[in-house]
Design a protein around this motif. Structure first.
Motif, PDB file in Angstrom:
ATOM      1  N   ASP A   1      10.925  -4.922  -9.635  1.00 55.22           N
ATOM      2  CA  ASP A   1      10.531  -6.486  -9.794  1.00 55.22           C
ATOM      3  C   ASP A   1       9.243  -7.273  -8.794  1.00 55.22           C
ATOM      4  N   ASP A   2      10.230  -6.894  -7.547  1.00 61.60           N
ATOM      5  CA  ASP A   2       8.716  -7.098  -5.878  1.00 61.60           C
ATOM      6  C   ASP A   2       8.937  -6.075  -5.665  1.00 61.60           C
ATOM      7  N   TRP A   3       7.346  -5.772  -5.141  1.00 61.74           N
ATOM      8  CA  TRP A   3       7.208  -4.358  -4.594  1.00 61.74           C
ATOM      9  C   TRP A   3       6.246  -3.835  -3.597  1.00 61.74           C
ATOM     10  N   ALA A   4       5.953  -3.775  -2.755  1.00 65.25           N
ATOM     11  CA  ALA A   4       4.853  -3.014  -2.337  1.00 65.25           C
ATOM     12  C   ALA A   4       4.432  -1.587  -1.566  1.00 65.25           C
ATOM     13  N   ILE A   5       3.428  -1.191  -2.334  1.00 60.21           N
ATOM     14  CA  ILE A   5       3.028   0.063  -1.490  1.00 60.21           C
ATOM     15  C   ILE A   5       2.119   0.677  -0.490  1.00 60.21           C
ATOM     16  N   ALA A   6       1.960   1.402   0.462  1.00 57.97           N
ATOM     17  CA  ALA A   6       0.972   1.400   1.538  1.00 57.97           C
ATOM     18  C   ALA A   6       0.595   2.687   1.917  1.00 57.97           C
TER      19      ALA A   6
ATOM     20  N   ALA B   1      -6.662  13.020   9.275  1.00 56.92           N
ATOM     21  CA  ALA B   1      -4.718  12.655   9.773  1.00 56.92           C
ATOM     22  C   ALA B   1      -4.330  13.437   8.399  1.00 56.92           C
ATOM     23  N   VAL B   2      -2.493  13.728   8.717  1.00 51.83           N
ATOM     24  CA  VAL B   2      -1.761  13.475   7.848  1.00 51.83           C
ATOM     25  C   VAL B   2      -1.507  11.539   7.316  1.00 51.83           C
ATOM     26  N   TYR B   3      -1.880  11.076   5.804  1.00 50.38           N
ATOM     27  CA  TYR B   3      -1.850  10.337   5.188  1.00 50.38           C
ATOM     28  C   TYR B   3      -0.352  10.848   4.277  1.00 50.38           C
ATOM     29  N   TYR B   4       0.340   9.237   4.857  1.00 50.12           N
ATOM     30  CA  TYR B   4       1.336   9.322   3.901  1.00 50.12           C
ATOM     31  C   TYR B   4       1.745   8.161   2.502  1.00 50.12           C
ATOM     32  N   CYS B   5       2.230   7.544   1.471  1.00 48.88           N
ATOM     33  CA  CYS B   5       2.176   6.773   1.335  1.00 48.88           C
ATOM     34  C   CYS B   5       3.998   6.316   1.141  1.00 48.88           C
ATOM     35  N   ALA B   6       3.903   5.213   0.770  1.00 45.41           N
ATOM     36  CA  ALA B   6       5.148   4.887   1.211  1.00 45.41           C
ATOM     37  C   ALA B   6       5.312   3.227   0.509  1.00 45.41           C
ATOM     38  N   LEU B   7       6.894   2.980  -0.084  1.00 45.74           N
ATOM     39  CA  LEU B   7       7.421   1.872  -0.874  1.00 45.74           C
ATOM     40  C   LEU B   7       8.322   1.105  -0.262  1.00 45.74           C
ATOM     41  N   ASP B   8       8.058  -0.645  -0.524  1.00 45.95           N
ATOM     42  CA  ASP B   8       9.167  -1.178   0.341  1.00 45.95           C
ATOM     43  C   ASP B   8       9.525  -2.266  -1.218  1.00 45.95           C
ATOM     44  N   TRP B   9      10.925  -2.033  -1.393  1.00 48.09           N
ATOM     45  CA  TRP B   9      11.435  -2.725  -2.481  1.00 48.09           C
ATOM     46  C   TRP B   9      11.956  -3.870  -1.736  1.00 48.09           C
ATOM     47  N   GLY B  10      12.187  -4.290  -0.900  1.00 52.15           N
ATOM     48  CA  GLY B  10      12.494  -5.457  -0.479  1.00 52.15           C
ATOM     49  C   GLY B  10      12.070  -6.466  -0.610  1.00 52.15           C
ATOM     50  N   PRO B  11      12.722  -8.219  -0.754  1.00 51.69           N
ATOM     51  CA  PRO B  11      11.608  -9.338  -1.006  1.00 51.69           C
ATOM     52  C   PRO B  11      10.537  -9.465  -0.170  1.00 51.69           C
ATOM     53  N   PRO B  12       9.667 -10.209  -0.692  1.00 46.72           N
ATOM     54  CA  PRO B  12       8.006 -10.428   0.297  1.00 46.72           C
ATOM     55  C   PRO B  12       8.787 -11.367   1.426  1.00 46.72           C
ATOM     56  N   PRO B  13       8.000 -11.198   2.248  1.00 49.79           N
ATOM     57  CA  PRO B  13       6.279 -10.698   1.762  1.00 49.79           C
ATOM     58  C   PRO B  13       6.870  -9.469   2.486  1.00 49.79           C
TER      59      PRO B  13
ATOM     60  N   MET C   1       2.318  -4.118   6.859  1.00 49.84           N
ATOM     61  CA  MET C   1       2.046  -2.158   6.943  1.00 49.84           C
ATOM     62  C   MET C   1       2.936  -2.327   7.867  1.00 49.84           C
ATOM     63  N   GLU C   2       4.124  -2.740   8.650  1.00 51.88           N
ATOM     64  CA  GLU C   2       4.825  -2.289   9.187  1.00 51.88           C
ATOM     65  C   GLU C   2       6.032  -1.168   9.104  1.00 51.88           C
ATOM     66  N   SER C   3       5.640   0.169   9.119  1.00 50.63           N
ATOM     67  CA  SER C   3       6.031   1.227   8.875  1.00 50.63           C
ATOM     68  C   SER C   3       7.940   1.460   8.803  1.00 50.63           C
ATOM     69  N   TRP C   4       8.449   0.256   9.362  1.00 45.19           N
ATOM     70  CA  TRP C   4      10.143   0.353   9.198  1.00 45.19           C
ATOM     71  C   TRP C   4      10.705  -0.180   7.859  1.00 45.19           C
ATOM     72  N   GLU C   5       9.638  -1.511   7.905  1.00 44.09           N
ATOM     73  CA  GLU C   5       9.671  -1.969   6.582  1.00 44.09           C
ATOM     74  C   GLU C   5      10.045  -0.953   5.158  1.00 44.09           C
ATOM     75  N   PHE C   6       8.813   0.076   5.197  1.00 42.70           N
ATOM     76  CA  PHE C   6       8.950   0.861   4.362  1.00 42.70           C
ATOM     77  C   PHE C   6      10.532   1.688   3.652  1.00 42.70           C
ATOM     78  N   ASP C   7      11.469   2.022   2.739  1.00 40.72           N
ATOM     79  CA  ASP C   7      12.027   2.484   2.088  1.00 40.72           C
ATOM     80  C   ASP C   7      12.314   4.308   1.702  1.00 40.72           C
ATOM     81  N   TYR C   8      11.038   4.219   1.142  1.00 43.66           N
ATOM     82  CA  TYR C   8      10.975   5.956   0.318  1.00 43.66           C
ATOM     83  C   TYR C   8       9.608   6.512   0.868  1.00 43.66           C
ATOM     84  N   TRP C   9       9.550   7.377   1.346  1.00 46.03           N
ATOM     85  CA  TRP C   9       8.197   7.824   2.120  1.00 46.03           C
ATOM     86  C   TRP C   9       8.072   9.397   0.971  1.00 46.03           C
TER      87      TRP C   9
END
Length: 123
Positions: A29-34, A90-102, A105-113
């Motif tokens: 329900d809540d997510w961010a992709i960076a 550069a090498v570009y990566y996408c990543a998913l943060d599915w934790g609660p907001p807010p 763009m802090e890489s340690w917040e992202f769960d899947y790469w």
């Protein structure tokens, strides 16, 4: 969850590329992709982020040149990169943060790469 990044390549300065990040087994329900990028010898940096609400963030270095968007039906996030510069290489990566907001763009917040896709811009 699996993230598949694609769309990188070799282009001349001033040209455009569009990266895609396809997410499978995705049901949050809540997510961010960076998008992050990492150039040789440099730290990984955040490039752009989109939240489930549709709001977006951009790094100062790409603001006005890059646009992040999403296709909810396809579970895919895009990064349209215009007016590319050699320093975008550069090498570009996408990543998913599915934790609660807010979300930020802090890489340690992202769960899947994703696996990364190479972008090379020649001068």
């Amino acid at each position: 969850v699996q993230l598949q990044a694609s769309g990188g390549g070799l282009v001349e300065s001033g040209r455009s590329l569009r990266l895609s990040c396809a997410a499978s087994d995705f049901s949050f329900d809540d997510w961010a992709i960076a998008w992050f990028r990492q150039a040789p010898g440099k730290e990984r940096e955040g490039v752009s982020l989109i939240r489930n609400t549709g709001t977006t963030d951009y790094a100062d270095s790409v603001n006005g040149r890059f646009t992040i968007s999403r296709d909810v039906a396809k579970n895919t996030v895009y990064l349209q990169m215009n007016n590319l510069r050699p320093e975008d290489t550069a090498v570009y990566y996408c990543a998913l943060d599915w934790g609660p907001p807010p979300y930020a763009m802090e890489s340690w917040e992202f769960d899947y790469w994703g696996q990364g896709t190479q972008v090379t811009v020649s001068s």
